[in-house]
Design a protein around this motif. Sequence first.
Motif, PDB file in Angstrom:
ATOM      1  N   UNK A  44       0.906  -1.269   0.000  1.00 60.78           N
ATOM      2  CA  UNK A  44       0.070  -0.015   0.147  1.00 60.78           C
ATOM      3  C   UNK A  44       1.122   1.256  -0.039  1.00 60.78           C
ATOM      4  N   UNK A  45       0.739   2.200  -0.940  1.00 55.45           N
ATOM      5  CA  UNK A  45       1.455   3.385  -1.297  1.00 55.45           C
ATOM      6  C   UNK A  45       0.775   4.663  -0.644  1.00 55.45           C
ATOM      7  N   UNK A  46       1.630   5.492  -0.093  1.00 56.77           N
ATOM      8  CA  UNK A  46       0.957   6.825  -0.232  1.00 56.77           C
ATOM      9  C   UNK A  46      -0.248   6.879   0.979  1.00 56.77           C
ATOM     10  N   UNK A  47      -0.106   5.948   1.968  1.00 58.79           N
ATOM     11  CA  UNK A  47      -1.137   6.138   3.004  1.00 58.79           C
ATOM     12  C   UNK A  47      -0.251   6.328   4.462  1.00 58.79           C
ATOM     13  N   UNK A  48      -1.049   6.590   5.512  1.00 60.19           N
ATOM     14  CA  UNK A  48      -0.290   6.401   6.669  1.00 60.19           C
ATOM     15  C   UNK A  48      -0.350   4.994   7.049  1.00 60.19           C
ATOM     16  N   UNK A  49       0.620   4.514   8.113  1.00 62.49           N
ATOM     17  CA  UNK A  49       0.567   3.250   8.307  1.00 62.49           C
ATOM     18  C   UNK A  49      -0.665   2.612   8.874  1.00 62.49           C
ATOM     19  N   UNK A  50      -1.376   3.250   9.695  1.00 60.32           N
ATOM     20  CA  UNK A  50      -2.692   2.859  10.059  1.00 60.32           C
ATOM     21  C   UNK A  50      -3.540   2.618   8.668  1.00 60.32           C
ATOM     22  N   UNK A 128       5.544  -7.204  23.069  1.00 61.68           N
ATOM     23  CA  UNK A 128       5.024  -6.215  23.901  1.00 61.68           C
ATOM     24  C   UNK A 128       3.245  -6.449  24.017  1.00 61.68           C
ATOM     25  N   UNK A 129       2.607  -6.104  24.914  1.00 65.78           N
ATOM     26  CA  UNK A 129       1.168  -6.262  25.010  1.00 65.78           C
ATOM     27  C   UNK A 129       0.654  -4.916  24.706  1.00 65.78           C
ATOM     28  N   UNK A 130      -0.796  -5.075  24.994  1.00 64.38           N
ATOM     29  CA  UNK A 130      -1.619  -3.879  24.547  1.00 64.38           C
ATOM     30  C   UNK A 130      -2.163  -3.729  22.938  1.00 64.38           C
ATOM     31  N   UNK A 131      -2.937  -2.581  22.991  1.00 63.37           N
ATOM     32  CA  UNK A 131      -3.281  -2.337  21.583  1.00 63.37           C
ATOM     33  C   UNK A 131      -2.024  -1.535  20.853  1.00 63.37           C
ATOM     34  N   UNK A 132      -1.593  -2.158  19.634  1.00 61.53           N
ATOM     35  CA  UNK A 132      -0.460  -1.612  19.119  1.00 61.53           C
ATOM     36  C   UNK A 132      -0.810  -0.510  17.978  1.00 61.53           C
ATOM     37  N   UNK A 133      -0.392   0.819  18.153  1.00 63.71           N
ATOM     38  CA  UNK A 133      -0.541   1.739  17.254  1.00 63.71           C
ATOM     39  C   UNK A 133       0.836   1.961  16.435  1.00 63.71           C
ATOM     40  N   UNK A 134       0.946   2.610  15.302  1.00 59.81           N
ATOM     41  CA  UNK A 134       2.131   2.731  14.754  1.00 59.81           C
ATOM     42  C   UNK A 134       3.154   3.410  15.403  1.00 59.81           C
ATOM     43  N   UNK A 135       2.717   4.406  16.372  1.00 60.18           N
ATOM     44  CA  UNK A 135       3.707   5.113  17.179  1.00 60.18           C
ATOM     45  C   UNK A 135       4.282   4.027  18.321  1.00 60.18           C
ATOM     46  N   UNK A 136       3.330   3.296  18.614  1.00 61.12           N
ATOM     47  CA  UNK A 136       3.858   2.073  19.632  1.00 61.12           C
ATOM     48  C   UNK A 136       4.842   1.331  19.108  1.00 61.12           C
ATOM     49  N   UNK A 137       4.602   0.684  18.022  1.00 56.87           N
ATOM     50  CA  UNK A 137       5.546  -0.007  17.016  1.00 56.87           C
ATOM     51  C   UNK A 137       6.745   0.734  16.879  1.00 56.87           C
ATOM     52  N   UNK A 138       6.959   1.871  16.330  1.00 60.27           N
ATOM     53  CA  UNK A 138       8.219   2.532  16.225  1.00 60.27           C
ATOM     54  C   UNK A 138       8.756   2.806  17.510  1.00 60.27           C
ATOM     55  N   UNK A 139       8.249   3.112  18.619  1.00 62.97           N
ATOM     56  CA  UNK A 139       8.768   3.113  19.966  1.00 62.97           C
ATOM     57  C   UNK A 139       9.379   1.979  20.132  1.00 62.97           C
ATOM     58  N   UNK A 140       8.541   0.595  20.323  1.00 57.64           N
ATOM     59  CA  UNK A 140       9.368  -0.601  20.583  1.00 57.64           C
ATOM     60  C   UNK A 140      10.448  -1.235  19.592  1.00 57.64           C
ATOM     61  N   UNK A 141      10.460  -0.492  18.266  1.00 56.75           N
ATOM     62  CA  UNK A 141      11.634  -0.881  17.179  1.00 56.75           C
ATOM     63  C   UNK A 141      12.602  -0.179  17.722  1.00 56.75           C
ATOM     64  N   UNK A 142      12.514   1.086  18.311  1.00 56.19           N
ATOM     65  CA  UNK A 142      13.761   2.154  18.577  1.00 56.19           C
ATOM     66  C   UNK A 142      14.399   1.515  19.788  1.00 56.19           C
ATOM     67  N   UNK A 143      13.593   0.983  20.829  1.00 54.53           N
ATOM     68  CA  UNK A 143      13.854   0.178  21.839  1.00 54.53           C
ATOM     69  C   UNK A 143      14.892  -0.917  21.572  1.00 54.53           C
ATOM     70  N   UNK A 162       6.526  -5.024  11.961  1.00 53.02           N
ATOM     71  CA  UNK A 162       5.739  -5.183  12.959  1.00 53.02           C
ATOM     72  C   UNK A 162       4.931  -6.410  12.702  1.00 53.02           C
ATOM     73  N   UNK A 163       4.617  -7.068  13.983  1.00 52.35           N
ATOM     74  CA  UNK A 163       3.777  -8.374  13.864  1.00 52.35           C
ATOM     75  C   UNK A 163       2.814  -8.565  14.694  1.00 52.35           C
ATOM     76  N   UNK A 164       1.528  -8.551  14.317  1.00 52.66           N
ATOM     77  CA  UNK A 164       0.277  -8.424  15.182  1.00 52.66           C
ATOM     78  C   UNK A 164      -0.427  -9.684  15.101  1.00 52.66           C
ATOM     79  N   UNK A 165      -0.601 -10.134  16.306  1.00 57.64           N
ATOM     80  CA  UNK A 165      -1.392 -11.603  16.644  1.00 57.64           C
ATOM     81  C   UNK A 165      -2.779 -11.661  16.958  1.00 57.64           C
ATOM     82  N   UNK A 166      -3.326 -10.572  17.206  1.00 59.93           N
ATOM     83  CA  UNK A 166      -4.639 -10.606  17.811  1.00 59.93           C
ATOM     84  C   UNK A 166      -5.600  -9.787  16.765  1.00 59.93           C
TER      85      UNK A 166
END
Length: 183
Positions: A44-50, A128-143, A162-166
């Motif tokens: 998908x091109x030219x859209x936000x990650x979400x 990591x747990x919880x509801x993952x947003x693009x911002x949360x994925x980016x934060x976890x990737x940086x960590x 990013x990998x979502x299981x739920x």
Amino acid sequence: MIKSFKQTFLSLDLQSPRWSSAETMAKDYELRQYETAKWVSTVIRGETQKEAMRQGFWKLFRYIQGKNDKEMKIDMTVPVTCLIKSGCADFKISFFVPFEHQDSPPQPTDSDVFLEERKAAAIFVRSFGGFASPEKYAEEAEVLARILRNRGQPFHEDFFYTAGYDSPFKLFNRHNEVWYFKK
């Protein structure tokens, strides 16, 4: 349709790619050795990650619901991955192809959907747990990237998955991951 709906939205007994632990699990990441496997993907091109994740998910969901050359319904799998490349607004969303279709998956009939084989790879994984947003994925990737750099672990820094299981309807005990490929 009911089975696929339940699998997709309730995350029941879904297949995932095979891997083994390649290193003792550290408290903040794990090194896994994934086997070669086929995935069905779309870019998908030219859209936000979400928005790219939403559009990509539904393109791939239509494929597993029978929008393929065999008009075959295919079981949902996990995780749903999204390739994130530094400085790039293209997002590749993918579903793992179930084991019974790995040798000969149905061909997509949507020109935006394609099959790919991901070669065996060593992948650094941070969960990591919880509801993952693009911002949360980016934060976890940086960590994860910072931890790997600090420990002298060589990895491909120009992209991560990013990998979502739920399903979006699962409220508790959610599981998400970020992946960096080992060099």
